[in-house]
Design a protein around this motif. Structure first.
Motif, PDB file in Angstrom:
ATOM      1  N   ARG A  15      50.436  45.728  39.994  1.00  0.00           N
ATOM      2  CA  ARG A  15      49.816  47.052  39.975  1.00  0.00           C
ATOM      3  C   ARG A  15      48.292  46.985  39.971  1.00  0.00           C
ATOM      4  NH1 ARG A  15      52.330  50.844  35.742  1.00  0.00           N
ATOM      5  NH2 ARG A  15      51.368  52.362  37.110  1.00  0.00           N
ATOM      6  N   LEU A  16      47.729  45.964  39.358  1.00  0.00           N
ATOM      7  CA  LEU A  16      46.275  45.781  39.369  1.00  0.00           C
ATOM      8  C   LEU A  16      45.776  45.594  40.802  1.00  0.00           C
ATOM      9  CD1 LEU A  16      43.470  45.110  38.124  1.00  0.00           C
ATOM     10  CD2 LEU A  16      44.305  42.771  37.818  1.00  0.00           C
ATOM     11  N   GLN A  17      46.426  44.741  41.545  1.00  0.00           N
ATOM     12  CA  GLN A  17      46.022  44.495  42.919  1.00  0.00           C
ATOM     13  C   GLN A  17      46.255  45.715  43.802  1.00  0.00           C
ATOM     14  OE1 GLN A  17      47.816  40.878  44.324  1.00  0.00           O
ATOM     15  NE2 GLN A  17      46.660  39.597  42.885  1.00  0.00           N
ATOM     16  N   GLY A  51      40.422  46.190  32.940  1.00  0.00           N
ATOM     17  CA  GLY A  51      40.601  46.895  31.673  1.00  0.00           C
ATOM     18  C   GLY A  51      41.746  47.884  31.705  1.00  0.00           C
ATOM     19  N   LYS A  52      41.994  48.476  32.859  1.00  0.00           N
ATOM     20  CA  LYS A  52      43.055  49.472  33.003  1.00  0.00           C
ATOM     21  C   LYS A  52      44.439  48.828  33.019  1.00  0.00           C
ATOM     22  CE  LYS A  52      44.241  53.512  35.694  1.00  0.00           C
ATOM     23  NZ  LYS A  52      43.805  54.482  36.675  1.00  0.00           N
ATOM     24  N   PHE A  53      44.525  47.602  33.524  1.00  0.00           N
ATOM     25  CA  PHE A  53      45.799  46.883  33.605  1.00  0.00           C
ATOM     26  C   PHE A  53      45.685  45.562  32.844  1.00  0.00           C
ATOM     27  CE2 PHE A  53      45.504  49.526  37.376  1.00  0.00           C
ATOM     28  CZ  PHE A  53      46.726  50.186  37.357  1.00  0.00           C
ATOM     29  N   PRO A  54      45.699  45.605  31.499  1.00  0.00           N
ATOM     30  CA  PRO A  54      45.470  44.388  30.707  1.00  0.00           C
ATOM     31  C   PRO A  54      46.615  43.374  30.762  1.00  0.00           C
ATOM     32  CG  PRO A  54      46.000  46.216  29.262  1.00  0.00           C
ATOM     33  CD  PRO A  54      45.889  46.778  30.654  1.00  0.00           C
ATOM     34  N   ARG A  55      47.815  43.803  31.152  1.00  0.00           N
ATOM     35  CA  ARG A  55      48.943  42.876  31.185  1.00  0.00           C
ATOM     36  C   ARG A  55      48.922  41.988  32.435  1.00  0.00           C
ATOM     37  NH1 ARG A  55      54.361  45.693  30.262  1.00  0.00           N
ATOM     38  NH2 ARG A  55      54.988  43.522  30.053  1.00  0.00           N
ATOM     39  N   ARG A  57      47.169  39.428  35.202  1.00  0.00           N
ATOM     40  CA  ARG A  57      46.155  38.378  35.155  1.00  0.00           C
ATOM     41  C   ARG A  57      44.868  38.928  35.760  1.00  0.00           C
ATOM     42  NH1 ARG A  57      44.605  33.860  38.363  1.00  0.00           N
ATOM     43  NH2 ARG A  57      46.127  34.414  39.951  1.00  0.00           N
ATOM     44  N   PRO A  58      43.751  38.847  35.033  1.00  0.00           N
ATOM     45  CA  PRO A  58      42.490  39.430  35.524  1.00  0.00           C
ATOM     46  C   PRO A  58      42.010  38.766  36.811  1.00  0.00           C
ATOM     47  CG  PRO A  58      42.190  38.435  33.348  1.00  0.00           C
ATOM     48  CD  PRO A  58      43.597  38.217  33.731  1.00  0.00           C
ATOM     49  N   LEU A  59      41.408  39.578  37.660  1.00  0.00           N
ATOM     50  CA  LEU A  59      40.853  39.100  38.921  1.00  0.00           C
ATOM     51  C   LEU A  59      39.354  38.888  38.774  1.00  0.00           C
ATOM     52  CD1 LEU A  59      42.720  41.480  41.388  1.00  0.00           C
ATOM     53  CD2 LEU A  59      43.249  39.106  40.865  1.00  0.00           C
ATOM     54  N   GLN A  60      38.796  38.078  39.657  1.00  0.00           N
ATOM     55  CA  GLN A  60      37.366  37.790  39.637  1.00  0.00           C
ATOM     56  C   GLN A  60      36.789  38.017  41.029  1.00  0.00           C
ATOM     57  OE1 GLN A  60      37.007  33.774  38.296  1.00  0.00           O
ATOM     58  NE2 GLN A  60      37.400  34.302  36.161  1.00  0.00           N
ATOM     59  N   THR A  61      35.496  38.325  41.059  1.00  0.00           N
ATOM     60  CA  THR A  61      34.806  38.506  42.332  1.00  0.00           C
ATOM     61  C   THR A  61      34.053  37.230  42.699  1.00  0.00           C
ATOM     62  OG1 THR A  61      32.831  39.380  41.262  1.00  0.00           O
ATOM     63  CG2 THR A  61      34.486  40.975  41.943  1.00  0.00           C
ATOM     64  N   TYR A  62      33.733  37.111  43.964  1.00  0.00           N
ATOM     65  CA  TYR A  62      32.880  36.010  44.423  1.00  0.00           C
ATOM     66  C   TYR A  62      31.910  36.551  45.461  1.00  0.00           C
ATOM     67  CZ  TYR A  62      36.213  35.817  48.311  1.00  0.00           C
ATOM     68  OH  TYR A  62      37.008  36.129  49.375  1.00  0.00           O
ATOM     69  N   GLU A  78      42.337  36.257  45.479  1.00  0.00           N
ATOM     70  CA  GLU A  78      43.755  36.535  45.727  1.00  0.00           C
ATOM     71  C   GLU A  78      44.036  37.923  46.283  1.00  0.00           C
ATOM     72  OE1 GLU A  78      45.948  35.887  42.185  1.00  0.00           O
ATOM     73  OE2 GLU A  78      45.047  33.945  41.800  1.00  0.00           O
ATOM     74  N   LEU A  79      43.021  38.654  46.744  1.00  0.00           N
ATOM     75  CA  LEU A  79      43.298  39.997  47.241  1.00  0.00           C
ATOM     76  C   LEU A  79      42.602  40.320  48.559  1.00  0.00           C
ATOM     77  CD1 LEU A  79      44.740  42.677  46.750  1.00  0.00           C
ATOM     78  CD2 LEU A  79      42.734  43.436  45.481  1.00  0.00           C
ATOM     79  N   ILE A  80      41.269  40.268  48.567  1.00  0.00           N
ATOM     80  CA  ILE A  80      40.545  40.762  49.735  1.00  0.00           C
ATOM     81  C   ILE A  80      39.224  40.013  49.901  1.00  0.00           C
ATOM     82  CG2 ILE A  80      39.282  42.594  48.538  1.00  0.00           C
ATOM     83  CD1 ILE A  80      40.053  44.432  50.915  1.00  0.00           C
TER      84      ILE A  80
END
Length: 112
Positions: A15-17, A51-55, A57-62, A78-80
């Motif tokens: 759901r986070l992604q 923060g909205k989806f704490p369950r 695994r947190p994503l990071q930017t690059y 892992e997304l875009i």
């Protein structure tokens, strides 16, 4: 000036992604004046979503330089991935001469 283009995209796995994917698809094919502001927008979006989806695994930017000089690559793991292409010029057909634009006469000469 930069042109933002999505160059790599993975289907969301949680759901986070999904949430981030819906927000970031609107950034496709936009003009970016300051890439640092674009980077901050990505970081802020990811921080709020984590923060909205704490369950999940947190994503990071690059954010780093691309292979082509002047271009940049940024995204979320892992997304875009976005490529920020430097504007290299402006197309103006009135500045093109007849010598650079082949006409019918140039094609007709091929068959003589």
């Amino acid at each position: 000036m930069y042109f933002a283009k999505i160059t790599n995209y993975h289907h969301p796995k949680n759901r986070l992604q999904e949430y981030l994917q819906k927000q970031l698809r609107s950034l496709e094919c936009i003009t970016v004046e300051n890439p640092e502001e674009f980077k901050k927008h990505l970081e802020t979006s990811v921080h709020r979503a984590n923060g909205k989806f704490p369950r999940c695994r947190p994503l990071q930017t690059y954010y780093h330089k691309a292979y082509t000089e002047g271009d940049l690559t940024c995204g979320i793991s892992e997304l875009i991935q976005f490529s920020l292409y430097t504007q290299r010029g402006v197309f103006d057909p009135s500045t093109m001469s007849a010598a650079t634009m082949p006409g019918e006469a140039a094609q007709a000469e091929l068959f003589v």
